[in-house]
Design a protein around this motif. Sequence first.
Motif, short mmCIF file in Angstrom:
data_model
loop_
_atom_site.label_atom_id
_atom_site.label_comp_id
_atom_site.label_asym_id
_atom_site.label_seq_id
_atom_site.Cartn_x
_atom_site.Cartn_y
_atom_site.Cartn_z
N ARG A 139 3.02 -1.11 2.05
CA ARG A 139 3.67 0.20 2.03
C ARG A 139 2.94 1.21 2.90
O ARG A 139 3.52 1.83 3.77
CB ARG A 139 3.75 0.74 0.59
CG ARG A 139 4.55 -0.09 -0.37
CD ARG A 139 4.51 0.52 -1.78
NE ARG A 139 5.12 1.85 -1.84
CZ ARG A 139 4.47 2.95 -2.21
NH1 ARG A 139 3.18 2.90 -2.53
NH2 ARG A 139 5.09 4.10 -2.27
N SER A 140 1.65 1.38 2.64
CA SER A 140 0.90 2.42 3.36
C SER A 140 -0.58 2.20 3.14
O SER A 140 -0.99 1.31 2.36
CB SER A 140 1.31 3.81 2.86
OG SER A 140 0.99 3.95 1.48
N ASN A 141 -1.39 3.02 3.81
CA ASN A 141 -2.84 3.03 3.62
C ASN A 141 -3.29 4.45 3.30
O ASN A 141 -2.65 5.42 3.69
CB ASN A 141 -3.58 2.55 4.88
CG ASN A 141 -3.26 1.12 5.24
OD1 ASN A 141 -3.11 0.26 4.38
ND2 ASN A 141 -3.17 0.85 6.54
N TYR A 142 -4.41 4.55 2.61
CA TYR A 142 -5.06 5.84 2.46
C TYR A 142 -6.57 5.62 2.49
O TYR A 142 -7.05 4.49 2.34
CB TYR A 142 -4.62 6.56 1.18
CG TYR A 142 -4.99 5.88 -0.12
CD1 TYR A 142 -6.19 6.16 -0.77
CD2 TYR A 142 -4.11 4.99 -0.75
CE1 TYR A 142 -6.52 5.56 -1.96
CE2 TYR A 142 -4.43 4.39 -1.95
CZ TYR A 142 -5.63 4.68 -2.55
OH TYR A 142 -5.96 4.07 -3.75
N THR A 143 -7.31 6.68 2.68
CA THR A 143 -8.76 6.60 2.78
C THR A 143 -9.39 7.05 1.47
O THR A 143 -8.99 8.05 0.89
CB THR A 143 -9.29 7.46 3.93
OG1 THR A 143 -8.72 7.00 5.15
CG2 THR A 143 -10.80 7.36 4.04
N VAL A 153 -7.79 1.87 1.88
CA VAL A 153 -7.15 1.22 0.73
C VAL A 153 -5.71 0.92 1.10
O VAL A 153 -4.94 1.81 1.48
CB VAL A 153 -7.19 2.13 -0.51
CG1 VAL A 153 -6.59 1.41 -1.72
CG2 VAL A 153 -8.61 2.59 -0.80
N GLY A 154 -5.33 -0.33 1.03
CA GLY A 154 -3.96 -0.73 1.29
C GLY A 154 -3.14 -0.64 0.03
O GLY A 154 -3.60 -1.03 -1.05
N THR A 155 -1.91 -0.13 0.12
CA THR A 155 -1.01 -0.12 -1.02
C THR A 155 0.18 -1.02 -0.71
O THR A 155 0.68 -1.03 0.41
CB THR A 155 -0.52 1.30 -1.37
OG1 THR A 155 0.24 1.82 -0.28
CG2 THR A 155 -1.71 2.20 -1.64
N SER A 167 9.21 -9.65 -16.18
CA SER A 167 9.09 -9.37 -14.75
C SER A 167 9.26 -7.88 -14.50
O SER A 167 10.01 -7.20 -15.22
CB SER A 167 10.15 -10.14 -13.96
OG SER A 167 9.93 -11.53 -14.07
N MET A 168 8.57 -7.36 -13.50
CA MET A 168 8.67 -5.94 -13.17
C MET A 168 8.20 -5.70 -11.75
O MET A 168 7.52 -6.53 -11.14
CB MET A 168 7.83 -5.11 -14.14
CG MET A 168 6.34 -5.37 -14.08
SD MET A 168 5.46 -4.44 -15.35
CE MET A 168 6.19 -5.16 -16.82
N ASP A 169 8.62 -4.54 -11.21
CA ASP A 169 8.15 -4.10 -9.90
C ASP A 169 6.80 -3.40 -10.08
O ASP A 169 6.66 -2.55 -10.98
CB ASP A 169 9.14 -3.12 -9.27
CG ASP A 169 10.49 -3.77 -8.99
OD1 ASP A 169 10.51 -4.99 -8.70
OD2 ASP A 169 11.51 -3.07 -9.07
N VAL A 170 5.83 -3.74 -9.25
CA VAL A 170 4.50 -3.16 -9.37
C VAL A 170 4.03 -2.64 -8.02
O VAL A 170 4.56 -3.01 -6.96
CB VAL A 170 3.47 -4.19 -9.90
CG1 VAL A 170 3.83 -4.66 -11.29
CG2 VAL A 170 3.32 -5.37 -8.94
N TYR A 171 3.04 -1.77 -8.09
CA TYR A 171 2.29 -1.37 -6.90
C TYR A 171 0.89 -1.95 -7.01
O TYR A 171 0.31 -2.06 -8.11
CB TYR A 171 2.21 0.15 -6.79
CG TYR A 171 3.50 0.80 -6.35
CD1 TYR A 171 4.26 0.28 -5.31
CD2 TYR A 171 3.95 1.96 -6.97
CE1 TYR A 171 5.44 0.87 -4.91
CE2 TYR A 171 5.13 2.57 -6.57
CZ TYR A 171 5.87 2.02 -5.54
OH TYR A 171 7.04 2.62 -5.15
N VAL A 172 0.34 -2.29 -5.86
CA VAL A 172 -1.00 -2.87 -5.78
C VAL A 172 -1.83 -2.04 -4.81
O VAL A 172 -1.36 -1.68 -3.73
CB VAL A 172 -0.94 -4.34 -5.28
CG1 VAL A 172 -2.34 -4.94 -5.22
CG2 VAL A 172 -0.02 -5.18 -6.15
#
Length: 216
Positions: A139-143, A153-155, A167-172
Amino acid sequence: MRQKQLVAVGLVVLVALSGCSFLSGPVTFSADKATVSDQALSETDYEEVSVNQSVITRNFSAAGQSKQVEVTNWIAQYDREIDLGPLGSKRAAVFSAVATPQVKVLGQGPFNPVSDYSNAQLVMMLQQNYESIDDIQHRSNYTATMLGHETTVGTFSAQAKLQGGQSMDVYVHVTKVQDGDDYVIAVAVYPQQFDDRESQRVQTLLGGVQHGNASA
């Protein structure tokens, strides 16, 4: 995660011993413990699940000689209970810190595959509280700052299945830094509908990671 980490450690040792002569006695490598501070846990309502060593021993033979290599990693796991409505309350927000050593054998090295792993590859090292994590999309990166090191940090978005089958949608969120002679990896997973509050908690946990003497 442990199974995949064992594979990574096996690769470390195989590469390190390739083409080397053998000396007497075992070769040992140990990472310093990586954990999350009590203050960061208190601020985020996360709780410690386990802080364990993962010790891998392998015997290798070449030219009629045998060599034993022992590698010690540390795996710290934390989680938080979330109310998932019809699914009930589940410990579906998880955070893990892994410390793995660089390996030097007979003047060769240092070696460690995680030094070259992308954030997407590191995502696959986490299976805590989830039976599977699939369809990972960046999705994106942040510092952020972890252990005094500025890190990217990769998301990622992903499809995950909780222990129990839901089952579910998650963010990592995933990142790694080299700190001293070790690599420290942090991975967080949580349901997407809680992104606003959980993303802030993850950044607090990243800032609270301790390594070596600081986590003693």
